[in-house]
Each structure stands twice: as C-alpha cells, then as structure tokens.
Design a protein around this motif. Sequence first.
Motif, PDB file in Angstrom:
ATOM      1  N   TYR A 135      23.028  28.575  25.581  1.00 61.16           N
ATOM      2  CA  TYR A 135      21.892  28.697  26.492  1.00 61.16           C
ATOM      3  C   TYR A 135      21.275  27.312  26.640  1.00 61.16           C
ATOM      4  CZ  TYR A 135      18.903  28.846  22.293  1.00 61.16           C
ATOM      5  OH  TYR A 135      18.271  28.563  21.104  1.00 61.16           O
ATOM      6  N   ALA A 136      20.741  27.023  27.833  1.00 62.00           N
ATOM      7  CA  ALA A 136      20.282  25.666  28.109  1.00 62.00           C
ATOM      8  C   ALA A 136      19.242  25.659  29.232  1.00 62.00           C
ATOM      9  CB  ALA A 136      21.463  24.772  28.500  1.00 62.00           C
ATOM     10  N   ALA A 174      19.580  28.917  31.634  1.00 61.17           N
ATOM     11  CA  ALA A 174      20.923  29.474  31.819  1.00 61.17           C
ATOM     12  C   ALA A 174      21.457  29.955  30.478  1.00 61.17           C
ATOM     13  CB  ALA A 174      21.861  28.415  32.400  1.00 61.17           C
ATOM     14  N   TYR A 175      22.251  31.013  30.508  1.00 59.65           N
ATOM     15  CA  TYR A 175      22.892  31.472  29.277  1.00 59.65           C
ATOM     16  C   TYR A 175      24.177  32.213  29.601  1.00 59.65           C
ATOM     17  CZ  TYR A 175      20.910  36.149  30.202  1.00 59.65           C
ATOM     18  OH  TYR A 175      20.591  37.366  30.760  1.00 59.65           O
ATOM     19  N   LEU A 176      25.082  32.210  28.626  1.00 58.23           N
ATOM     20  CA  LEU A 176      26.357  32.906  28.725  1.00 58.23           C
ATOM     21  C   LEU A 176      26.333  34.141  27.835  1.00 58.23           C
ATOM     22  CD1 LEU A 176      28.540  29.722  28.511  1.00 58.23           C
ATOM     23  CD2 LEU A 176      28.824  31.402  30.336  1.00 58.23           C
ATOM     24  N   THR A 177      26.965  35.204  28.282  1.00 56.59           N
ATOM     25  CA  THR A 177      27.102  36.395  27.457  1.00 56.59           C
ATOM     26  C   THR A 177      28.389  37.116  27.843  1.00 56.59           C
ATOM     27  OG1 THR A 177      25.985  38.404  26.671  1.00 56.59           O
ATOM     28  CG2 THR A 177      25.844  37.925  29.028  1.00 56.59           C
ATOM     29  N   LEU A 189      27.814  34.214  33.362  1.00 54.26           N
ATOM     30  CA  LEU A 189      26.781  33.180  33.331  1.00 54.26           C
ATOM     31  C   LEU A 189      25.569  33.694  34.091  1.00 54.26           C
ATOM     32  CD1 LEU A 189      25.844  30.284  32.689  1.00 54.26           C
ATOM     33  CD2 LEU A 189      27.025  29.540  34.768  1.00 54.26           C
ATOM     34  N   TRP A 190      24.410  33.685  33.409  1.00 55.10           N
ATOM     35  CA  TRP A 190      23.177  34.206  33.978  1.00 55.10           C
ATOM     36  C   TRP A 190      22.123  33.109  34.039  1.00 55.10           C
ATOM     37  CZ3 TRP A 190      21.942  39.462  35.263  1.00 55.10           C
ATOM     38  CH2 TRP A 190      23.005  40.356  35.087  1.00 55.10           C
ATOM     39  N   LEU A 191      21.210  33.249  35.001  1.00 52.84           N
ATOM     40  CA  LEU A 191      20.049  32.374  35.129  1.00 52.84           C
ATOM     41  C   LEU A 191      18.781  33.212  35.142  1.00 52.84           C
ATOM     42  CD1 LEU A 191      21.127  29.964  38.043  1.00 52.84           C
ATOM     43  CD2 LEU A 191      21.505  29.662  35.590  1.00 52.84           C
ATOM     44  N   THR A 192      17.692  32.617  34.675  1.00 52.81           N
ATOM     45  CA  THR A 192      16.372  33.221  34.801  1.00 52.81           C
ATOM     46  C   THR A 192      15.356  32.123  35.024  1.00 52.81           C
ATOM     47  OG1 THR A 192      14.734  34.680  33.743  1.00 52.81           O
ATOM     48  CG2 THR A 192      15.924  33.181  32.318  1.00 52.81           C
TER      49      THR A 192
END
Length: 218
Positions: free
Chosen positions: A111-112, A121-124, A142-145
């Motif tokens: 996550y970064a 951003a983060y990966l799951t 890959l998700w963003l918030t």
Amino acid sequence: MSSPYQMAFTLNGELIYMVDNAIRVVAVPRELTQEVSLVKTIPLADIPDNQAYLSSSAAWFKVSRTGDKVAIMREGGGASGRLTVLDIASGREKVIEEQVRNGAYSLPNIYAWSPDGNTLAYLTMVEEGSVEEQTITDYSELWLTDANGENRRRIWRSDRPFLGYTDLDWLPDNRTLVMSADEQAFSDLVQVVHVSDGVSHDLFQGGKGVILFEQRPG
C-alpha cells in the motif's frame, strides 16, 4: 514505555511513531538546545506491542506526504491484514479494507500514498471459483481510495492467477503506479499501471526481492 518500532517524518518537521497502542506526533527541534515537544497522542485499538514482529501479527503505517493522514495495516498471520486511514487532526480512523490478502506475505509493502497525498493505493487478492468444484483461484487487484477513505474504486485486475505482489509505489507524476510480483521462485515481475484507465504493462522480469523506491534529486 515500550520502544517505538516504526517512525516517519512529515514535511513540516514532525516525527510520527507508533508505541504503546498509540500514534504519537512530536515536534522535532530545529536547534540542539531546544527540547522535543509532544504534539498529540492518538490511542489505537488492536495494535500489538513493539515485540509483535516476533509473533504472527504486527502493525505498520505510512504517513501521507501532506502529513495529515496515516495509513495503518494491522497484520494478522502474515497473509492478511486490515487497512485503515487515520486523520491526525480529528483522531478518527476509517476502515478501508477489512481483509487485505496477499500471497507473497508482504503486507507492509503493498500500500502506498500518492506523491500529492490525495490518494492511497493498495493491492489485495480476491477469490473466484467454487469450493465444491475445486476451482478456487486467487487474482490480485489494485484499488484506490481518496485520502479521507471515500471513493474506493478498483482500477486493475491481474490476468494471471496466484500472483503475489511484494512491493507497490507511485511515480512522481501521480498518474502511474509501479509494482513487483513474486511470479517465479527466483524471478520477480515488475509492472506499471496507469491510474486513468487501468492499463498495465510488464517492464521486465528477473532478479529476486525487487525493492521499489523513489530517488529525489539534490
């Protein structure tokens, strides 16, 4: 008091660290004759102590470039964790993802914050298939918030199953993410993903334990 096991500096000269189930913010003196002053202590729930890295759980955090938000990953068992965003001014913490999953056991690195501090951003990993039919397959996403934890959206999904990611970071343009995956036993895959359209490109494959970092001029 326990010793802190992770620390980070903000651009305005404050030091943020995690200790005794809390995030602490201190003002770093500009002169040797000045004393360190405690700015704020924010209690946190479900945070292990500083010896947690010796057990099966730990907690990690990353401070946004703007210095007002902290992303916290509470790790449980090494392969999954809970991702939250803490607002330093209010002390409020918002859950972003209850269960972040990663087959590469690299939760602290996937996550970064974006360089402008506006996006996390983060990966799951997500599971597809049927247990009854024994067709369960894991795919990375890959998700963003937004920095406040709102507007969560998926921008990319791997087309290769069981691909565990080991690192994630932004390029300085705020529009591109680079990530590395543990694809083979002795070879990492490095890719880029464009935030605007979710299109990904393989950069290269080779080496082991690829670490992504930004080198600033000057």
